[in-house]
Design a protein around this motif. Sequence first.
Motif, PDB file in Angstrom:
ATOM      1  N   ASN A 208       0.843  -1.196   0.000  1.00  0.00           N
ATOM      2  CA  ASN A 208       0.000   0.000   0.000  1.00  0.00           C
ATOM      3  C   ASN A 208       0.880   1.249   0.000  1.00  0.00           C
ATOM      4  N   ILE A 209       0.671   2.138  -0.986  1.00  0.00           N
ATOM      5  CA  ILE A 209       1.459   3.362  -1.093  1.00  0.00           C
ATOM      6  C   ILE A 209       0.860   4.425  -0.184  1.00  0.00           C
ATOM      7  N   LYS A 210       1.716   5.017   0.637  1.00  0.00           N
ATOM      8  CA  LYS A 210       1.264   5.996   1.623  1.00  0.00           C
ATOM      9  C   LYS A 210       2.395   6.977   1.892  1.00  0.00           C
ATOM     10  N   ASP A 211       2.064   8.145   2.414  1.00  0.00           N
ATOM     11  CA  ASP A 211       3.070   9.108   2.828  1.00  0.00           C
ATOM     12  C   ASP A 211       4.044   8.403   3.782  1.00  0.00           C
ATOM     13  N   GLU A 212       5.333   8.511   3.492  1.00  0.00           N
ATOM     14  CA  GLU A 212       6.342   7.759   4.247  1.00  0.00           C
ATOM     15  C   GLU A 212       6.307   8.063   5.747  1.00  0.00           C
ATOM     16  N   ARG A 213       6.177   9.325   6.094  1.00  0.00           N
ATOM     17  CA  ARG A 213       6.156   9.709   7.511  1.00  0.00           C
ATOM     18  C   ARG A 213       4.952   9.091   8.218  1.00  0.00           C
ATOM     19  N   MET A 214       3.777   9.132   7.558  1.00  0.00           N
ATOM     20  CA  MET A 214       2.573   8.547   8.156  1.00  0.00           C
ATOM     21  C   MET A 214       2.714   7.036   8.299  1.00  0.00           C
ATOM     22  N   LEU A 215       3.332   6.401   7.310  1.00  0.00           N
ATOM     23  CA  LEU A 215       3.520   4.953   7.356  1.00  0.00           C
ATOM     24  C   LEU A 215       4.404   4.567   8.546  1.00  0.00           C
ATOM     25  N   LEU A 216       5.460   5.334   8.776  1.00  0.00           N
ATOM     26  CA  LEU A 216       6.347   5.045   9.903  1.00  0.00           C
ATOM     27  C   LEU A 216       5.703   5.374  11.240  1.00  0.00           C
ATOM     28  N   ASP A 217       4.940   6.470  11.295  1.00  0.00           N
ATOM     29  CA  ASP A 217       4.339   6.912  12.561  1.00  0.00           C
ATOM     30  C   ASP A 217       3.075   6.144  12.941  1.00  0.00           C
ATOM     31  N   GLU A 218       2.299   5.731  11.929  1.00  0.00           N
ATOM     32  CA  GLU A 218       1.000   5.106  12.205  1.00  0.00           C
ATOM     33  C   GLU A 218       0.929   3.645  11.801  1.00  0.00           C
TER      34      GLU A 218
ATOM     35  N   GLY B  84      -2.186  -3.927   8.754  1.00  0.00           N
ATOM     36  CA  GLY B  84      -1.842  -3.933  10.165  1.00  0.00           C
ATOM     37  C   GLY B  84      -0.353  -3.945  10.462  1.00  0.00           C
ATOM     38  N   TRP B  85       0.488  -3.751   9.431  1.00  0.00           N
ATOM     39  CA  TRP B  85       1.938  -3.724   9.635  1.00  0.00           C
ATOM     40  C   TRP B  85       2.291  -2.616  10.615  1.00  0.00           C
ATOM     41  N   VAL B  86       3.219  -2.906  11.516  1.00  0.00           N
ATOM     42  CA  VAL B  86       3.667  -1.940  12.520  1.00  0.00           C
ATOM     43  C   VAL B  86       5.133  -1.631  12.249  1.00  0.00           C
ATOM     44  N   SER B  87       5.462  -0.358  12.166  1.00  0.00           N
ATOM     45  CA  SER B  87       6.835   0.046  11.865  1.00  0.00           C
ATOM     46  C   SER B  87       7.733  -0.169  13.083  1.00  0.00           C
ATOM     47  N   PRO B  88       9.041  -0.291  12.846  1.00  0.00           N
ATOM     48  CA  PRO B  88       9.975  -0.425  13.973  1.00  0.00           C
ATOM     49  C   PRO B  88       9.898   0.776  14.928  1.00  0.00           C
ATOM     50  N   ILE B  89       9.615   1.950  14.400  1.00  0.00           N
ATOM     51  CA  ILE B  89       9.485   3.144  15.249  1.00  0.00           C
ATOM     52  C   ILE B  89       8.326   2.969  16.220  1.00  0.00           C
ATOM     53  N   LEU B  90       7.187   2.477  15.723  1.00  0.00           N
ATOM     54  CA  LEU B  90       6.027   2.246  16.595  1.00  0.00           C
ATOM     55  C   LEU B  90       6.327   1.175  17.638  1.00  0.00           C
ATOM     56  N   ARG B  91       7.022   0.126  17.226  1.00  0.00           N
ATOM     57  CA  ARG B  91       7.379  -0.937  18.172  1.00  0.00           C
ATOM     58  C   ARG B  91       8.267  -0.391  19.282  1.00  0.00           C
ATOM     59  N   GLN B  92       9.238   0.450  18.900  1.00  0.00           N
ATOM     60  CA  GLN B  92      10.145   1.037  19.882  1.00  0.00           C
ATOM     61  C   GLN B  92       9.382   1.938  20.852  1.00  0.00           C
ATOM     62  N   LYS B  93       8.456   2.742  20.325  1.00  0.00           N
ATOM     63  CA  LYS B  93       7.650   3.623  21.179  1.00  0.00           C
ATOM     64  C   LYS B  93       6.818   2.802  22.162  1.00  0.00           C
ATOM     65  N   ALA B  94       6.244   1.696  21.674  1.00  0.00           N
ATOM     66  CA  ALA B  94       5.423   0.841  22.536  1.00  0.00           C
ATOM     67  C   ALA B  94       6.270   0.228  23.658  1.00  0.00           C
ATOM     68  N   LEU B  95       7.483  -0.219  23.321  1.00  0.00           N
ATOM     69  CA  LEU B  95       8.372  -0.791  24.327  1.00  0.00           C
ATOM     70  C   LEU B  95       8.811   0.255  25.339  1.00  0.00           C
ATOM     71  N   THR B  96       9.055   1.475  24.903  1.00  0.00           N
ATOM     72  CA  THR B  96       9.471   2.553  25.778  1.00  0.00           C
ATOM     73  C   THR B  96       8.377   2.912  26.770  1.00  0.00           C
ATOM     74  N   HIS B  97       7.122   2.914  26.304  1.00  0.00           N
ATOM     75  CA  HIS B  97       5.997   3.257  27.183  1.00  0.00           C
ATOM     76  C   HIS B  97       5.693   2.137  28.180  1.00  0.00           C
ATOM     77  N   MET B  98       6.055   0.913  27.847  1.00  0.00           N
ATOM     78  CA  MET B  98       5.796  -0.217  28.745  1.00  0.00           C
ATOM     79  C   MET B  98       6.743  -0.222  29.932  1.00  0.00           C
TER      80      MET B  98
END
Length: 118
Positions: free
Chosen positions: A87-97, A103-117
């Motif tokens: 799926n083609i999407k704005d790169e920043r939105m793809l990484l952030d959302e 349902g693919w989750v970017s490494p940035i989102l995974r890192q944020k989730a781990l940091t908040h835990m």
Amino acid sequence: MKGSMPAGSGGLPDVIERILDKGLVINADISVSVAGNELLGIKIRATLASFETAARYGMEFPSGTNLKAPGWKDLEKKKSGCPECGNIKDERMLLDEGCHICGWVSPILRQKALTHMV
């Protein structure tokens, strides 16, 4: 005759999409000569591409094209494809959302989730 088409070929819609995405340039030089003297010379250059492709290659647009229209702002944003579904999407939105399609989750989102835990 489905069997006669190469694998991956979707027919006319795929051909049109590819032409508009990549662009097509036709150059033709035609000359009419008699006894070595050129009587008529015609040079033709025709380009077929989407406006997005044309902008990417710096082609001139027809007079009257409104380049300040909101749709042109999207050209400045870098687009990327989801690694899972394409799926083609704005790169920043793809990484952030992530990808809302598969349902693919970017490494940035995974890192944020781990940091908040923690």
